[in-house]
Write a protein that holds these residues in place. Structure first.
Motif, PDB file in Angstrom:
ATOM      1  N   THR A  28      40.005  40.222  45.369  1.00  0.00           N
ATOM      2  CA  THR A  28      40.783  40.733  46.562  1.00  0.00           C
ATOM      3  C   THR A  28      42.334  40.488  47.387  1.00  0.00           C
ATOM      4  O   THR A  28      42.485  38.722  46.178  1.00  0.00           O
ATOM      5  N   THR A  29      43.085  41.368  47.746  1.00  0.00           N
ATOM      6  CA  THR A  29      44.473  40.465  48.492  1.00  0.00           C
ATOM      7  C   THR A  29      44.280  40.465  50.120  1.00  0.00           C
ATOM      8  O   THR A  29      43.346  41.065  50.693  1.00  0.00           O
ATOM      9  N   ALA A  30      44.949  39.665  50.338  1.00  0.00           N
ATOM     10  CA  ALA A  30      45.907  39.700  51.781  1.00  0.00           C
ATOM     11  C   ALA A  30      47.170  39.818  51.784  1.00  0.00           C
ATOM     12  O   ALA A  30      48.044  38.409  51.141  1.00  0.00           O
ATOM     13  N   ASN A  31      48.133  40.401  52.983  1.00  0.00           N
ATOM     14  CA  ASN A  31      49.225  40.557  52.587  1.00  0.00           C
ATOM     15  C   ASN A  31      49.896  40.142  51.388  1.00  0.00           C
ATOM     16  O   ASN A  31      51.063  39.296  51.317  1.00  0.00           O
ATOM     17  N   GLY A  32      48.958  40.956  50.172  1.00  0.00           N
ATOM     18  CA  GLY A  32      49.763  41.220  48.989  1.00  0.00           C
ATOM     19  C   GLY A  32      49.132  39.971  48.197  1.00  0.00           C
ATOM     20  O   GLY A  32      50.432  39.307  47.629  1.00  0.00           O
ATOM     21  N   VAL A  33      48.990  39.199  49.131  1.00  0.00           N
ATOM     22  CA  VAL A  33      48.571  37.348  47.908  1.00  0.00           C
ATOM     23  C   VAL A  33      46.639  37.908  48.057  1.00  0.00           C
ATOM     24  O   VAL A  33      46.169  37.810  48.143  1.00  0.00           O
ATOM     25  N   ASP A  34      47.190  36.920  46.643  1.00  0.00           N
ATOM     26  CA  ASP A  34      45.448  36.892  46.419  1.00  0.00           C
ATOM     27  C   ASP A  34      44.373  36.122  46.728  1.00  0.00           C
ATOM     28  O   ASP A  34      44.449  35.055  47.049  1.00  0.00           O
ATOM     29  N   THR A  35      43.286  36.612  47.022  1.00  0.00           N
ATOM     30  CA  THR A  35      42.305  35.801  48.133  1.00  0.00           C
ATOM     31  C   THR A  35      41.171  35.133  46.604  1.00  0.00           C
ATOM     32  O   THR A  35      40.704  34.396  46.905  1.00  0.00           O
ATOM     33  N   LEU A  36      41.439  36.225  46.219  1.00  0.00           N
ATOM     34  CA  LEU A  36      40.188  35.774  45.038  1.00  0.00           C
ATOM     35  C   LEU A  36      40.138  37.064  44.314  1.00  0.00           C
ATOM     36  O   LEU A  36      40.241  37.878  44.105  1.00  0.00           O
ATOM     37  N   TYR A  37      40.590  36.307  42.896  1.00  0.00           N
ATOM     38  CA  TYR A  37      40.751  36.704  41.653  1.00  0.00           C
ATOM     39  C   TYR A  37      40.180  36.064  40.689  1.00  0.00           C
ATOM     40  O   TYR A  37      39.948  34.771  39.955  1.00  0.00           O
ATOM     41  N   SER A  38      38.650  36.669  40.365  1.00  0.00           N
ATOM     42  CA  SER A  38      37.774  36.043  38.830  1.00  0.00           C
ATOM     43  C   SER A  38      37.968  37.193  38.303  1.00  0.00           C
ATOM     44  O   SER A  38      38.000  38.022  38.070  1.00  0.00           O
ATOM     45  N   LYS A  39      37.716  36.845  37.261  1.00  0.00           N
ATOM     46  CA  LYS A  39      37.263  37.861  35.818  1.00  0.00           C
ATOM     47  C   LYS A  39      36.252  36.884  34.707  1.00  0.00           C
ATOM     48  O   LYS A  39      35.427  35.669  34.703  1.00  0.00           O
ATOM     49  N   ARG A  40      35.282  37.908  35.002  1.00  0.00           N
ATOM     50  CA  ARG A  40      33.344  36.970  34.319  1.00  0.00           C
ATOM     51  C   ARG A  40      33.790  38.212  31.924  1.00  0.00           C
ATOM     52  O   ARG A  40      33.996  39.336  32.332  1.00  0.00           O
TER      53      ARG A  40
END
Length: 114
Positions: A28-40
């Motif tokens: 998820t991003t807000a204003n082009g910045v990752d707010t959450l980035y997860s990999k399983r």
């Protein structure tokens, strides 16, 4: 006959090298910045959880029974609840096939929204 035997051995050895792999990415991003980035990633029954970015500094995971839907209430409690620091990973090998997950930048008691 010898060539046939060698061909069979080669085919069997290649089949034995094939791994079962599943990958899931939540971003998820807000204003082009990752707010959450997860990999399983699940490889041959070993689940690896990687927190690449989180605005809170941690990715919070809830792992659910395969019969549960992350978008609805479930009578079964979560299989696991844990947090992984940004830049770190955690892995488990005792999860049931087909387990479900939800991940957030904040800790939650359940996946679905009321």
């Amino acid at each position: 006959m010898r060539s046939l035997l060698l061909a069979c051995i080669a085919a069997l050895s290649l089949a034995g090298c094939e791994k079962s792999t599943e990958t899931s990415i939540t971003r998820t991003t807000a204003n082009g910045v990752d707010t959450l980035y997860s990999k399983r990633t699940v490889v041959d029954g070993v689940a690896r959880f990687e927190c690449i970015a989180s605005r809170s500094g941690q990715c919070h995971y809830l792992l659910l029974d395969p019969s549960c839907n992350p978008d609805a209430a479930c009578a079964k409690p979560p299989l696991r609840s844990f947090a992984v620091a940004m830049g770190a990973t955690q892995q488990f090998k005792d999860l049931p096939t087909g387990f479900r997950q939800c991940v957030s930048d904040v800790q939650k008691e359940q996946c679905h929204r009321d």
